[in-house]
Design a protein around this motif. Structure first.
Motif, mmCIF file in Angstrom:
data_model
loop_
_atom_site.group_PDB
_atom_site.id
_atom_site.type_symbol
_atom_site.label_atom_id
_atom_site.label_comp_id
_atom_site.label_asym_id
_atom_site.label_seq_id
_atom_site.Cartn_x
_atom_site.Cartn_y
_atom_site.Cartn_z
ATOM 1 N N GLY A 43 -3.313 27.820 -1.150
ATOM 2 C CA GLY A 43 -2.836 28.164 0.177
ATOM 3 C C GLY A 43 -2.084 29.473 0.286
ATOM 4 N N PHE A 44 -1.700 30.084 -0.845
ATOM 5 C CA PHE A 44 -0.891 31.307 -0.794
ATOM 6 C C PHE A 44 -1.644 32.459 -0.127
ATOM 7 C CE2 PHE A 44 0.485 35.293 -3.014
ATOM 8 C CZ PHE A 44 1.703 35.416 -2.385
ATOM 9 N N LEU A 45 -2.798 32.805 -0.671
ATOM 10 C CA LEU A 45 -3.574 33.904 -0.100
ATOM 11 C C LEU A 45 -4.092 33.544 1.292
ATOM 12 C CD1 LEU A 45 -5.646 35.091 -3.206
ATOM 13 C CD2 LEU A 45 -3.568 36.115 -2.264
ATOM 14 N N GLU A 46 -4.485 32.298 1.472
ATOM 15 C CA GLU A 46 -5.024 31.859 2.760
ATOM 16 C C GLU A 46 -3.982 31.990 3.873
ATOM 17 O OE1 GLU A 46 -7.409 29.867 -0.455
ATOM 18 O OE2 GLU A 46 -5.273 30.277 -0.072
ATOM 19 N N GLN A 47 -2.741 31.622 3.565
ATOM 20 C CA GLN A 47 -1.693 31.699 4.572
ATOM 21 C C GLN A 47 -1.344 33.144 4.906
ATOM 22 O OE1 GLN A 47 -0.578 28.795 6.049
ATOM 23 N NE2 GLN A 47 0.205 30.266 7.555
ATOM 24 N N ILE A 48 -1.354 33.999 3.900
ATOM 25 C CA ILE A 48 -1.112 35.423 4.156
ATOM 26 C C ILE A 48 -2.203 35.990 5.047
ATOM 27 C CG2 ILE A 48 -1.109 37.709 3.071
ATOM 28 C CD1 ILE A 48 0.481 36.529 0.793
ATOM 29 N N ARG A 49 -3.440 35.606 4.781
ATOM 30 C CA ARG A 49 -4.545 36.077 5.620
ATOM 31 C C ARG A 49 -4.391 35.573 7.060
ATOM 32 N NH1 ARG A 49 -7.969 39.945 6.997
ATOM 33 N NH2 ARG A 49 -6.025 39.946 8.201
ATOM 34 N N PHE A 92 -13.750 43.834 -10.367
ATOM 35 C CA PHE A 92 -14.799 43.741 -11.378
ATOM 36 C C PHE A 92 -14.320 43.088 -12.676
ATOM 37 C CE2 PHE A 92 -16.181 46.900 -8.395
ATOM 38 C CZ PHE A 92 -17.531 46.653 -8.249
ATOM 39 N N ARG A 93 -13.348 42.209 -12.580
ATOM 40 C CA ARG A 93 -12.913 41.422 -13.736
ATOM 41 C C ARG A 93 -13.447 39.991 -13.637
ATOM 42 N NH1 ARG A 93 -11.058 45.726 -16.791
ATOM 43 N NH2 ARG A 93 -9.824 47.032 -15.383
ATOM 44 N N LEU A 94 -13.267 39.381 -12.461
ATOM 45 C CA LEU A 94 -13.667 37.988 -12.286
ATOM 46 C C LEU A 94 -15.062 37.854 -11.706
ATOM 47 C CD1 LEU A 94 -10.362 36.484 -10.827
ATOM 48 C CD2 LEU A 94 -11.158 36.480 -13.203
ATOM 49 N N THR A 95 -15.532 38.909 -11.046
ATOM 50 C CA THR A 95 -16.846 38.871 -10.423
ATOM 51 C C THR A 95 -17.312 40.297 -10.203
ATOM 52 O OG1 THR A 95 -18.132 37.917 -8.599
ATOM 53 C CG2 THR A 95 -15.993 38.849 -8.042
ATOM 54 N N CYS A 96 -18.553 40.467 -9.785
ATOM 55 C CA CYS A 96 -19.084 41.797 -9.489
ATOM 56 C C CYS A 96 -18.568 42.212 -8.113
ATOM 57 C CB CYS A 96 -20.610 41.802 -9.519
ATOM 58 S SG CYS A 96 -21.322 43.464 -9.416
ATOM 59 N N GLY A 97 -17.436 42.882 -8.095
ATOM 60 C CA GLY A 97 -16.763 43.248 -6.860
ATOM 61 C C GLY A 97 -15.301 42.880 -6.954
ATOM 62 N N GLY A 98 -14.685 42.612 -5.818
ATOM 63 C CA GLY A 98 -13.263 42.318 -5.792
ATOM 64 C C GLY A 98 -12.937 40.888 -6.147
ATOM 65 N N ALA A 99 -11.782 40.698 -6.779
ATOM 66 C CA ALA A 99 -11.331 39.350 -7.136
ATOM 67 C C ALA A 99 -11.114 38.497 -5.895
ATOM 68 C CB ALA A 99 -10.042 39.429 -7.947
ATOM 69 N N HIS A 100 -10.841 39.136 -4.752
ATOM 70 C CA HIS A 100 -10.635 38.372 -3.522
ATOM 71 C C HIS A 100 -11.870 37.557 -3.148
ATOM 72 C CE1 HIS A 100 -12.460 42.148 -1.977
ATOM 73 N NE2 HIS A 100 -13.016 41.354 -1.087
ATOM 74 N N LEU A 101 -13.048 38.011 -3.590
ATOM 75 C CA LEU A 101 -14.278 37.249 -3.333
ATOM 76 C C LEU A 101 -14.217 35.888 -4.015
ATOM 77 C CD1 LEU A 101 -16.930 40.080 -3.893
ATOM 78 C CD2 LEU A 101 -16.171 39.155 -1.696
ATOM 79 N N THR A 102 -13.632 35.864 -5.206
ATOM 80 C CA THR A 102 -13.506 34.622 -5.966
ATOM 81 C C THR A 102 -12.664 33.596 -5.221
ATOM 82 O OG1 THR A 102 -13.601 35.925 -8.009
ATOM 83 C CG2 THR A 102 -12.844 33.648 -8.205
ATOM 84 N N PHE A 103 -11.695 34.080 -4.452
ATOM 85 C CA PHE A 103 -10.775 33.180 -3.752
ATOM 86 C C PHE A 103 -11.159 32.945 -2.293
ATOM 87 C CE2 PHE A 103 -8.105 35.585 -6.906
ATOM 88 C CZ PHE A 103 -8.109 34.581 -7.860
ATOM 89 N N GLY A 104 -12.289 33.528 -1.876
ATOM 90 C CA GLY A 104 -12.772 33.296 -0.519
ATOM 91 C C GLY A 104 -11.940 33.946 0.563
ATOM 92 N N ILE A 105 -11.282 35.064 0.245
ATOM 93 C CA ILE A 105 -10.434 35.766 1.204
ATOM 94 C C ILE A 105 -11.161 37.008 1.716
ATOM 95 C CG2 ILE A 105 -8.235 36.958 1.561
ATOM 96 C CD1 ILE A 105 -7.960 33.963 1.093
ATOM 97 N N GLU A 106 -11.153 37.207 3.032
ATOM 98 C CA GLU A 106 -11.729 38.400 3.626
ATOM 99 C C GLU A 106 -10.606 39.282 4.170
ATOM 100 O OE1 GLU A 106 -14.741 37.622 6.494
ATOM 101 O OE2 GLU A 106 -16.097 36.694 5.046
ATOM 102 N N PRO A 107 -10.224 40.326 3.455
ATOM 103 C CA PRO A 107 -9.162 41.219 3.923
ATOM 104 C C PRO A 107 -9.699 42.178 4.982
ATOM 105 C CG PRO A 107 -10.038 42.025 1.860
ATOM 106 C CD PRO A 107 -10.759 40.726 2.148
#
Length: 436
Positions: free
Chosen positions: A220-226, A245-260
Motif C-alpha cells: 500500500g505504500f506506493l499505491e497510496q502515494i500514487r 532495468f534491475r527487476l524487469t526490462c524497464g522501470g522497477a515501478h512496472l513490477t509494483f504496478g504503479i503508473e507515475p
C-alpha cells in the motif's frame, strides 16, 4: 609506489576531490591500496595500470554496466554510430527508435526527452514538473544527485539528506533562496509523507522518489502515494536511475504496478555509455517546450545507439532473471558464511543490488578489512554486490570462496580485538568528506 597509486597521488593535486565521482573515490573503499585506475575492463574482469587482474564483484561501473564491461553487441552498435558520425547539424534517427522502445516498455508514458547523466536528467524532470504545475515545493525520498534543487534540502536541516543515501553533504554554493523548496520523507513511512502533504498543501509541484533501493515497499505504500498525488494534482516522478532495468526490462515501478507521471533512467540503460532518458505523460512532458531545456550533447549519437542495443539484448536474454539468480546466490552465500563464522551481519537490497553490513561498533573498519582481504585475493569487493549479465555461477562460487577466507580473518580480528592492527592503511570513508 605503483603506477596506479602514483597517478592517484598526482590526481589529488590536479583534480579537486581526486575523482569526478564520489563513489569512485579510492578512500571510499581502501585508502592507499584501492586501484584507482583501470587500463582495461572486459566482462567482470578489470586490469589496473600495473597489469594486475581483478574480478569486479563490487559496483560494476557504479551500476552502469549491467551486461558487463565492453559488451560486444553494445560496442558494435556504438562503433557503427561512430563510423556514421556521432555528431551532426542534423538529428540522429536513433532518437525516435529509442523513444519508441522506451514507450513500448512503459505504455503509460507518451513522450520522451534525453540527457546524458542521471543528475542532469533528474534536474530536467523537476524543471518540467514545476513548469507543468506552476508550483515550487518538491517532496522527495531517496538519492537524486548533486544539483542545487536537491542539495537545498540541507538548507533547512543540515542532516536532511543523511538518511537518504549520502551523509555530510554541504550546502556551500547552494542559493539560500531554495530553502524549504525540497523536503524529505522516509521510505515506507506513509504517515511522514501524508503529514507533508498537509503542511505544504497547494504548494507541491512534484513528489520524486526511488521506487526501491535497499528495501521493498510495504503493501500500500506506493499505491497510496500514487493515489494522493493524483488527487492533489501533484506530478509523481519515479527516479529509476539506479533501480531501472534491475527487476524487469524497464522501470522497477512496472513490477509494483504503479503508473507515475514521469520516470527517469540512466546508468544501466546504455551499459556504460553516457545516456539518460526522461519519459512521461503527454500532459506533463509537453511543458518541456514551454521551459527552455536544451543541450548540444543530448543529441549525440553513441549514447542513443548504446541504449537501443542494451535494451534489445536485455530483452532477448531475459537479463533480469539472470540478475535475480546471481544476486540471490550472493545473498544466500553471505548469510551462510556469516552463520559459519558467527558474524553479525545485515543483508539488504534487491537481489541485483545487494548490500552487506557488519553490525559492530567498528563497522567501517570491518568493511575496510573485508575489502583489503578480498583485494589480496584478486577481487574488487566492498559491502555491495551489483550483479551483471557477465557474472556467472563460477564467478560467484570463486567470490564466495574468497569471502569465506576474508570472513575468517574478520572473525579472528574480532576475537583478538585487533581489527585495527590487521588493517594495512586507514579506515575507509563514509559519506562525503573533503580530501586533505
Amino acid at each position: 609506489m605503483s603506477k596506479t597509486q602514483s597517478l592517484y597521488e598526482k590526481a589529488k593535486g590536479l583534480i579537486p576531490g581526486g575523482t569526478q565521482l564520489l563513489s569512485k573515490r579510492p578512500e571510499m573503499f581502501l585508502p592507499g591500496k584501492w586501484p584507482a585506475y583501470y587500463s582495461k575492463a572486459k566482462g567482470c574482469k578489470v586490469w589496473d595500470l600495473d597489469g594486475r587482474e581483478y574480478t569486479d564483484t563490487s559496483l560494476m561501473g557504479v551500476g552502469a554496466n549491467i551486461l558487463g564491461y565492453a559488451d560486444e553487441d553494445v560496442d558494435d552498435a556504438v562503433r557503427n554510430a561512430i563510423s556514421c558520425g556521432s555528431m551532426c547539424t542534423l538529428n540522429a534517427p536513433e532518437e525516435v527508435e529509442l523513444a519508441e522502445l522506451l514507450l513500448g516498455l512503459h505504455p503509460w508514458a507518451r513522450q520522451v526527452r534525453y540527457a546524458k547523466t542521471g543528475g542532469e536528467s533528474l534536474a530536467v524532470a523537476i524543471r518540467i514538473a514545476r513548469a507543468a504545475t506552476k508550483k515550487d515545493v518538491v517532496l522527495f525520498c531517496g538519492y537524486h544527485g548533486w544539483n542545487d534543487w536537491y542539495i537545498a534540502a540541507n538548507l533547512g536541516d543540515n542532516t536532511a539528506l543523511d538518511g537518504q543515501h549520502i551523509a555530510g553533504l554541504s550546502t556551500i554554493g547552494i542559493p539560500q533562496g531554495l530553502k524549504n523548496t525540497i523536503i524529505p520523507f522516509r521510505y515506507n513511512d506513509l504517515q511522514s509523507f501524508e503529514n507533508l502533504l498537509q503542511t505544504y498543501s497547494g504548494k507541491i509541484a512534484a513528489v520524486i522518489m526511488e521506487p526501491i533501493r535497499n528495501f521493498y515497499p510495504q503493501p500500500g505504500f506506493l499505491e497510496q502515494i500514487r493515489e494522493n498525488t493524483k488527487r492533489e494534482g501533484i506530478v509523481l516522478i519515479m527516479d529509476e536511475v539506479s533501480s531501472g532495468f534491475r527487476l524487469t526490462c524497464g522501470g522497477a515501478h512496472l513490477t509494483f504496478g504503479i503508473e507515475p507521471d514521469m520516470a527517469v533512467f540512466a546508468k544501466a540503460i546504455s551499459n556504460g555509455y553516457p545516456m539518460a532518458a526522461i519519459i512521461g505523460k503527454k500532459e506533463v512532458m509537453e511543458f518541456a517546450q514551454e521551459s527552455f531545456i536544451s543541450s548540444t550533447y543530448w543529441t549525440e549519437r553513441t549514447g542513443l545507439a548504446a541504449a537501443i542495443a542494451t535494451i534489445k539484448k536485455y530483452r532477448e536474454n531475459s537479463v533480469e532473471q539472470h540478475l535475480e539468480k546471481i544476486g540471490q546466490k550472493v545473498q544466500a552465500g553471505w548469510k551462510e558464511l556469516a552463520e559459519k563464522h558467527q558474524l553479525n551481519v545485515t543483508i539488504t537490497g534487491i537481489y541485483p543490488m545487494s548490500h552487506l553490513e557488519f553490525e559492530y561498533e567498528d563497522s567501517l573498519a570491518l568493511k575496510t578489512l573485508y575489502t583489503q582481504e578480498m583485494l589480496k585475493r584478486g577481487f574488487l569487493a566492498t559491502n555491495a554486490f551489483y550483479a551483471s549479465f557477465s557474472h556467472t555461477d563460477q564467478v560467484v562460487d570463486n567470490y564466495l570462496s574468497m569471502a569465506d577466507e576474508s570472513f575468517s580473518v574478520i572473525k579472528r580480528g574480532l576475537e583478538s580485538k585487533n581489527i585495527f592492527e590487521l588493517l594495512e592503511g586507514e579506515v575507509c570513508q563514509s559519506g562525503f568528506q573533503r580530501l586533505t
